[in-house]
Design a protein around this motif. Structure first.
Motif, PDB file in Angstrom:
ATOM      1  N   HIS A   1     -10.689   5.071  -1.496  1.00 18.19           N
ATOM      2  CA  HIS A   1     -10.472   3.622  -1.666  1.00 18.19           C
ATOM      3  C   HIS A   1      -9.528   3.337  -2.846  1.00 18.19           C
ATOM      4  CE1 HIS A   1     -12.779  -0.497  -1.634  1.00 18.19           C
ATOM      5  NE2 HIS A   1     -11.467  -0.652  -1.567  1.00 18.19           N
TER       6      HIS A   1
ATOM      7  N   ARG B   1     -15.507   3.073   0.834  1.00 21.47           N
ATOM      8  CA  ARG B   1     -14.465   3.629   1.708  1.00 21.47           C
ATOM      9  C   ARG B   1     -13.958   4.928   1.079  1.00 21.47           C
ATOM     10  NH1 ARG B   1      -9.486  -0.387   2.401  1.00 21.47           N
ATOM     11  NH2 ARG B   1     -10.632  -1.218   4.166  1.00 21.47           N
TER      12      ARG B   1
ATOM     13  N   ARG C   1      -7.735  -6.949  -5.010  1.00 22.24           N
ATOM     14  CA  ARG C   1      -6.586  -7.082  -4.113  1.00 22.24           C
ATOM     15  C   ARG C   1      -5.795  -8.327  -4.506  1.00 22.24           C
ATOM     16  NH1 ARG C   1      -7.624  -2.594  -3.304  1.00 22.24           N
ATOM     17  NH2 ARG C   1      -7.902  -1.455  -1.343  1.00 22.24           N
TER      18      ARG C   1
ATOM     19  N   TYR D   1     -20.209   0.229  10.169  1.00 19.35           N
ATOM     20  CA  TYR D   1     -21.182  -0.377   9.253  1.00 19.35           C
ATOM     21  C   TYR D   1     -22.643  -0.026   9.485  1.00 19.35           C
ATOM     22  CZ  TYR D   1     -17.224  -3.237   7.855  1.00 19.35           C
ATOM     23  OH  TYR D   1     -16.003  -3.654   7.394  1.00 19.35           O
TER      24      TYR D   1
ATOM     25  N   GLU E   1       0.819  -1.225   0.000  1.00 17.48           N
ATOM     26  CA  GLU E   1       0.000   0.000   0.000  1.00 17.48           C
ATOM     27  C   GLU E   1       0.848   1.268   0.000  1.00 17.48           C
ATOM     28  OE1 GLU E   1      -3.530   0.049   2.359  1.00 17.48           O
ATOM     29  OE2 GLU E   1      -3.673  -2.133   2.376  1.00 17.48           O
TER      30      GLU E   1
HETATM   31  P1  TYD Z   1      -9.097  -4.855   3.858  1.00 17.14           P
HETATM   32  O1  TYD Z   1      -9.192  -6.285   4.264  1.00 17.14           O
HETATM   33  O2  TYD Z   1      -9.544  -3.815   4.811  1.00 17.14           O
HETATM   34  O3  TYD Z   1      -7.581  -4.624   3.404  1.00 17.14           O
HETATM   35  P2  TYD Z   1      -6.917  -3.342   2.656  1.00 17.14           P
HETATM   36  O4  TYD Z   1      -7.856  -2.232   2.647  1.00 17.14           O
HETATM   37  O5  TYD Z   1      -5.723  -3.079   3.517  1.00 17.14           O
HETATM   38  O6  TYD Z   1      -6.566  -3.844   1.293  1.00 17.14           O
HETATM   39  O7  TYD Z   1      -9.930  -4.660   2.515  1.00 17.14           O
HETATM   40  C1  TYD Z   1      -9.668  -5.435   1.367  1.00 17.14           C
HETATM   41  C2  TYD Z   1     -10.609  -4.972   0.277  1.00 17.14           C
HETATM   42  O8  TYD Z   1     -11.953  -5.291   0.652  1.00 17.14           O
HETATM   43  C3  TYD Z   1     -10.602  -3.473   0.059  1.00 17.14           C
HETATM   44  O9  TYD Z   1     -10.757  -3.216  -1.331  1.00 17.14           O
HETATM   45  C4  TYD Z   1     -11.815  -2.980   0.825  1.00 17.14           C
HETATM   46  C5  TYD Z   1     -12.792  -4.140   0.705  1.00 17.14           C
HETATM   47  N1  TYD Z   1     -13.705  -4.307   1.853  1.00 17.14           N
HETATM   48  C6  TYD Z   1     -15.091  -4.401   1.646  1.00 17.14           C
HETATM   49  O10 TYD Z   1     -15.583  -4.334   0.507  1.00 17.14           O
HETATM   50  N2  TYD Z   1     -15.894  -4.570   2.714  1.00 17.14           N
HETATM   51  C7  TYD Z   1     -15.419  -4.643   3.980  1.00 17.14           C
HETATM   52  O11 TYD Z   1     -16.222  -4.767   4.946  1.00 17.14           O
HETATM   53  C8  TYD Z   1     -14.003  -4.581   4.178  1.00 17.14           C
HETATM   54  C9  TYD Z   1     -13.417  -4.664   5.557  1.00 17.14           C
HETATM   55  C10 TYD Z   1     -13.182  -4.419   3.084  1.00 17.14           C
END
Ligand code: TYD
Ligand code: NAD
Length: 356
Positions: A293, A290, A231, A350, A144
């Motif tokens: 994002h 997010r 991811r 949430y 990241e």
């Molecule tokens: P996360 O596990 O928080 O890891 P990072 O943001 O460090 O990559 O999130 C992984 C992906 O999943 C990211 O694109 C955000 C998405 N996500 C959701 O769609 N819903 C959720 O509730 C969470 C926690 C993450």
């Protein structure tokens, strides 16, 4: 050279049984790393130095807590006195710095503690590693720090750092402090930047365990935006092997990316998980995205392949099936986590999104 440095060098010449200080060892990656090292190096003594934040869980280490080669010390990497005490008591040969606030969503709502633990904490750890002539200091970092993928560009270890959220920015700052300790004091250091980890003992705020937990307990599955982000996933055991190789064989001062090429679209991944839980397909809910994002990340891992011979071995869907099974079999571990703090956090992040 001071007498103590001299003594330590003489001792080290005859020493196979190293002392390894792992910070954040009660968390997801740290606890897997401790098990990995205890198993692979029966002559090492492992010190787990952890503040036990909401994410630190000694239940992650239950089966090894009485191992004579393992010691737990409660302490804060951002507290000089705590760090001084652990260095004075154990005089570690190696340091692996896993301790951090690790969740992007929390860094958006509460960034201060990320600066404290991830930046100041890393500097304090480095100060004592330098003072004690640690043989190596490995910083556990992340893809990241390079920021979101731009066009078809993949970051190598020399690419610029363009973090987009407070978590990623704090990790980038820490990586630069590690570099500075090497340049300024000649401290032996390495940085390992991996992609998203998954596997047993991951706190259910991260995508994979959160979706498994919610599917297990018939709770809605909150997918951010349209779920189109991607991811790249690494099994935590593959990451542990990368850290081990870098710690022992990494060229001093160097950074190593550790990716797998296992990139998945978030929604496809969630759909794969819900298939293992009949009836939960209808619980997928698209919620407000997010802030800031990152769409996806992209890094090249050729350096660690070529220089250290590291390759990930876990096939993603096989690793995911095992992880789902692990959560199904560890309901007690889950129940212990789902206490006050987790529920408060869940509501904060949430509740309004899921009722919009
Ligand atoms: P996360 O596990 O928080 O890891 P990072 O943001 O460090 O990559 O999130 C992984 C992906 O999943 C990211 O694109 C955000 C998405 N996500 C959701 O769609 N819903 C959720 O509730 C969470 C926690 C993450
Ligand atoms: P985690 O949140 O599961 O565990 C973090 C651990 O650090 C916890 O045990 C916590 O108590 C401890 N900790 C936090 N602040 C501390 C402090 N001030 N002093 C001492 N201990 C403290 O995190 P994780 O997923 O295991 O991540 C470990 C490291 O790996 C972090 O540095 C993270 O940035 C990095 N990383 C994680 C991922 C991932 O996908 N999880 C990917 C790449 C890099």
């Amino acid at each position: 050279m001071t007498n103590s440095t001299n003594n330590k060098m003489i001792m080290n010449e005859n020493k196979l049984n190293k002392i390894l200080l792992i910070t954040g060892g009660a968390g997801f990656i740290g606890s897997n790393l401790i098990r990995y090292f205890l198993n692979k190096y029966p002559d090492y003594k492992i010190i787990n130095f952890d503040k036990l934040t909401y994410a630190g869980n000694l239940n992650n280490l239950k089966e090894i807590e009485t191992d004579p080669n393992y010691v737990f010390v409660k302490g804060d990497v951002a507290n000089s006195q705590d760090v001084k005490n652990v260095f004075e008591e154990f005089n570690p040969d190696f340091v692996v710095n896993c301790a951090a606030e690790s969740h992007v969503d929390r860094s958006i709502t509460d960034p201060d503690i990320f600066l404290q633990s991830n930046i100041l904490g890393t500097q304090i750890m480095l100060d004592f590693a330098c003072e004690n002539d640690a043989e190596n200091f490995v910083q556990v970092s992340t893809d990241e720090v390079y920021g979101a993928k731009f066009k078809n560009f993949s970051a190598d270890e020399n690419s610029s750092l363009k973090p987009n959220n407070p978590y990623a920015a704090s990790k980038a700052a820490a990586d630069l402090l590690v570099r500075a300790a090497h340049q300024t004091h000649g401290q032996k250091v390495n940085v390992v930047r991996s992609c998203n980890n998954y596997g047993p003992f991951q706190f259910p705020e991260k995508l994979i365990p959160l979706m498994i937990l919610n599917a297990l307990t018939d709770v809605d599955l909150p997918v951010y935006g349209a779920g189109k982000q991607r991811r790249e996933w690494i099994h935590v055991e593959d990451h542990c092997r990368a850290i081990d190789l870098v710690l022992h064989r990494g060229k001093s001062g160097e950074i190593y990316n550790a990716g797998t090429g296992n990139e998945r679209i978030n929604l496809k991944l969630v759909e794969y998980i819900v298939k293992q839980f009949p009836g939960s397909q209808s619980q997928i809910k698209f919620v407000a995205d997010r802030l800031g994002h990152d769409f996806s990340y992209a890094m090249k891992s050729t350096k660690i392949h070529q220089e250290l011979g590291w390759q990930p071995v876990k096939q993603f869907e096989a690793g995911l099936d095992e992880t789902i099974e692990w959560y199904k079999m560890h309901r007690d571990w889950i129940e212990a986590i789902k206490s006050g703090e987790y529920l408060q956090y869940y509501d904060k992040i949430y509740k309004s999104r899921l009722t919009e």
